[in-house]
Design an enzyme around this catalytic site. Structure first.
Site, PDB file in Angstrom:
ATOM      1  N   SER A 111      25.384  47.800  37.100  1.00  0.00           N
ATOM      2  CA  SER A 111      26.333  48.772  37.567  1.00  0.00           C
ATOM      3  C   SER A 111      27.566  48.551  36.737  1.00  0.00           C
ATOM      4  O   SER A 111      27.599  47.684  35.871  1.00  0.00           O
ATOM      5  CB  SER A 111      26.665  48.651  39.046  1.00  0.00           C
ATOM      6  OG  SER A 111      27.323  49.829  39.445  1.00  0.00           O
ATOM      7  N   CYS A 112      28.580  49.328  37.002  1.00  0.00           N
ATOM      8  CA  CYS A 112      29.745  49.269  36.142  1.00  0.00           C
ATOM      9  C   CYS A 112      30.859  48.553  36.859  1.00  0.00           C
ATOM     10  O   CYS A 112      31.313  49.000  37.897  1.00  0.00           O
ATOM     11  CB  CYS A 112      30.163  50.673  35.778  1.00  0.00           C
ATOM     12  SG  CYS A 112      31.487  50.646  34.596  1.00  0.00           S
ATOM     13  N   GLY A 113      31.284  47.442  36.314  1.00  0.00           N
ATOM     14  CA  GLY A 113      32.272  46.621  36.998  1.00  0.00           C
ATOM     15  C   GLY A 113      33.688  47.106  36.795  1.00  0.00           C
ATOM     16  O   GLY A 113      34.552  46.359  36.392  1.00  0.00           O
ATOM     17  N   VAL A 114      33.910  48.338  37.048  1.00  0.00           N
ATOM     18  CA  VAL A 114      35.258  48.889  36.971  1.00  0.00           C
ATOM     19  C   VAL A 114      35.462  49.778  38.183  1.00  0.00           C
ATOM     20  O   VAL A 114      34.570  49.925  39.011  1.00  0.00           O
ATOM     21  CB  VAL A 114      35.464  49.693  35.659  1.00  0.00           C
ATOM     22  CG1 VAL A 114      35.529  48.769  34.469  1.00  0.00           C
ATOM     23  CG2 VAL A 114      34.385  50.714  35.486  1.00  0.00           C
ATOM     24  N   PHE A 122      32.187  55.972  32.583  1.00  0.00           N
ATOM     25  CA  PHE A 122      31.192  55.208  31.833  1.00  0.00           C
ATOM     26  C   PHE A 122      29.887  55.987  31.737  1.00  0.00           C
ATOM     27  O   PHE A 122      29.302  56.126  30.674  1.00  0.00           O
ATOM     28  CB  PHE A 122      30.947  53.852  32.501  1.00  0.00           C
ATOM     29  CG  PHE A 122      29.725  53.129  31.995  1.00  0.00           C
ATOM     30  CD1 PHE A 122      29.786  52.369  30.838  1.00  0.00           C
ATOM     31  CD2 PHE A 122      28.519  53.198  32.676  1.00  0.00           C
ATOM     32  CE1 PHE A 122      28.660  51.709  30.366  1.00  0.00           C
ATOM     33  CE2 PHE A 122      27.395  52.545  32.209  1.00  0.00           C
ATOM     34  CZ  PHE A 122      27.471  51.797  31.048  1.00  0.00           C
TER      35      PHE A 122
END
Lengths: 270, 270
Positions: A111-114, A122
């Site tokens: 997943s996208c850690g933001v 993303f």
């Protein structure tokens, strides 16, 4: 009881299909957003969570990793100094009990850690553009998809303990079903199965999942160019945001001849 | 159809409590084990998965992260050169499409990124020893725990989309319920709630979870010194292994007046 603001729940306008009739209705969704946990100024972990008890989540996470031994190790838990959204900071009395970077004590998952907006950005950048919605799915194809997957869940029959993902052609042909204790793994396996057979991206196909539709599952489907995700359970807010952003079909509560359309209702034929 | 070896499923001896009678029965569990995904010799990620389609899982994972664009990017997928257990290696044609280390494109979640045996060792070392099983739980306390949690799931009532963990005294008193889109977050929040109130470790208490019992949940419960985990769904193999190793009670399928005991049946009174 449903008075005042509840950070766990958000309202959404959706379509409901029941007995062949489609209606716009108001619905409520479980909120999903990323949270960055920082310790003494350093980022430690990012988790996709429901907002509301971030301080408890951070404290319990550290305890569950053996990084703190109790409340005596904590000076303060609260927002970060820069008040960045979706972050929580733990200030410890004398550091963590061990250095998490010294050990392989975390594992990675996709997943996208933001932050939520960043995550959507993303996926937009990495995912190939979806082709225009010329590809209509017949409602009966979507309505029958979960039972088609279920009938091929041989390990679930024996254990009751596995998630599944099935991949379908838009005609309704079921190409592959994969099971796993992790819902994201089941989707990775199903997509990987077609990819290793030389089929990727999977434009025009859709995925059916046995449980809820999280952001992570819609993200994987999007990066595989799937036209949509059909879930037996409900989606989270971030899953709906992503599906709408990407022009994907997202159906939930597909059970007993009815379903909810959370995104991309123009992809569902009449 | 259930002939031959199936890597997704493993047999186990358990106790079944039904209509007040306890019997030993054979059961089948969903297998959960960690998998390390390596790319061109470098470890990339570890995920808790059901064995059986590791090559597909690795390929689908890379595609879902945008790290490969299709099968043309892959030369070979298979066991690592050292044939280490629970590892799979992808050899790429010309490297990944982006360097995952340059970006915050993964997020961390808790668990032990080592092989199954190693994970059990980790918890044994980090978790304080459980006190001897003087603490008996009455079966009716365990049987009624899920409905007590369910009655306090206010966000689930509205969305159908949240997991929950409740923490109980061994007397049956329910201390806290927390909900989240992630099952591990719900447990972190519940434990963190008591910890921030000055209560930690939580010796003598038990957790009740709304879904399945994964390794990760039993690991968190173990590190909090909980006496056991009570689940509405089934546990995985690794969850059972850990609970037995730690002398914890692990109950599953706690529904409609019956339950299965997978570990620690000596902690369940008569």
């Amino acid at each position: 009881m449903a008075t005042g603001f509840d950070p766990h729940v958000a309202a959404a306008s959706i379509e409901k299909l029941k007995d062949g009739v489609r209606n716009s209705v108001r619905d409520e969704l479980a909120v999903e957003e990323p949270l960055e946990i920082r310790v003494d100024g350093e980022p430690l972990a990012v988790t996709m969570r429901t907002p509301g008890e971030d301080e408890e989540l951070a404290a319990g996470f550290l305890a569950g990793e053996g990084l703190i031994g109790g409340s005596a190790d904590i000076v303060e838990v609260g927002p970060t100094r820069d008040f960045a959204a979706n972050t929580v900071e733990v200030r410890t009395k004398s550091g963590l009990r061990r250095n998490p970077k010294d050990e392989r004590s975390f594992y990675l998952t996709s997943s996208c850690g933001v932050c939520g907006k960043g995550a959507l950005e993303f996926v937009k950048q990495k995912a190939p553009p979806l082709r225009p919605a010329t590809c209509n799915l017949r409602p009966e194809v979507v309505l029958s998809a979960p039972s088609a997957v279920r009938s091929r869940q041989s390990a679930f029959d024996r254990t009751g303990g596995l998630h599944a993902t099935g991949l379908f052609e838009s005609s309704g042909e079921l190409l592959v079903v994969r099971e796993d204790v992790g819902r994201h793994n089941a989707m990775d396996k199903a997509i990987g199965s077609l990819l290793l057979g030389g089929r990727f991206p999977l434009a025009g196909m859709f995925a059916t999942v046995s449980g809820r539709a999280s952001f992570e599952l819609v993200q994987k489907a999007s990066l595989a160019s799937l036209i949509g995700v059909v879930a037996v359970g409900p989606p989270s807010t971030l899953a709906v945001d992503l599906a709408r952003e990407r022009g994907m079909l997202l159906c939930g509560f597909v059970r007993g001849g009815s379903l909810n359309v959370y995104a991309g209702s123009e992809l569902l034929g009449n």
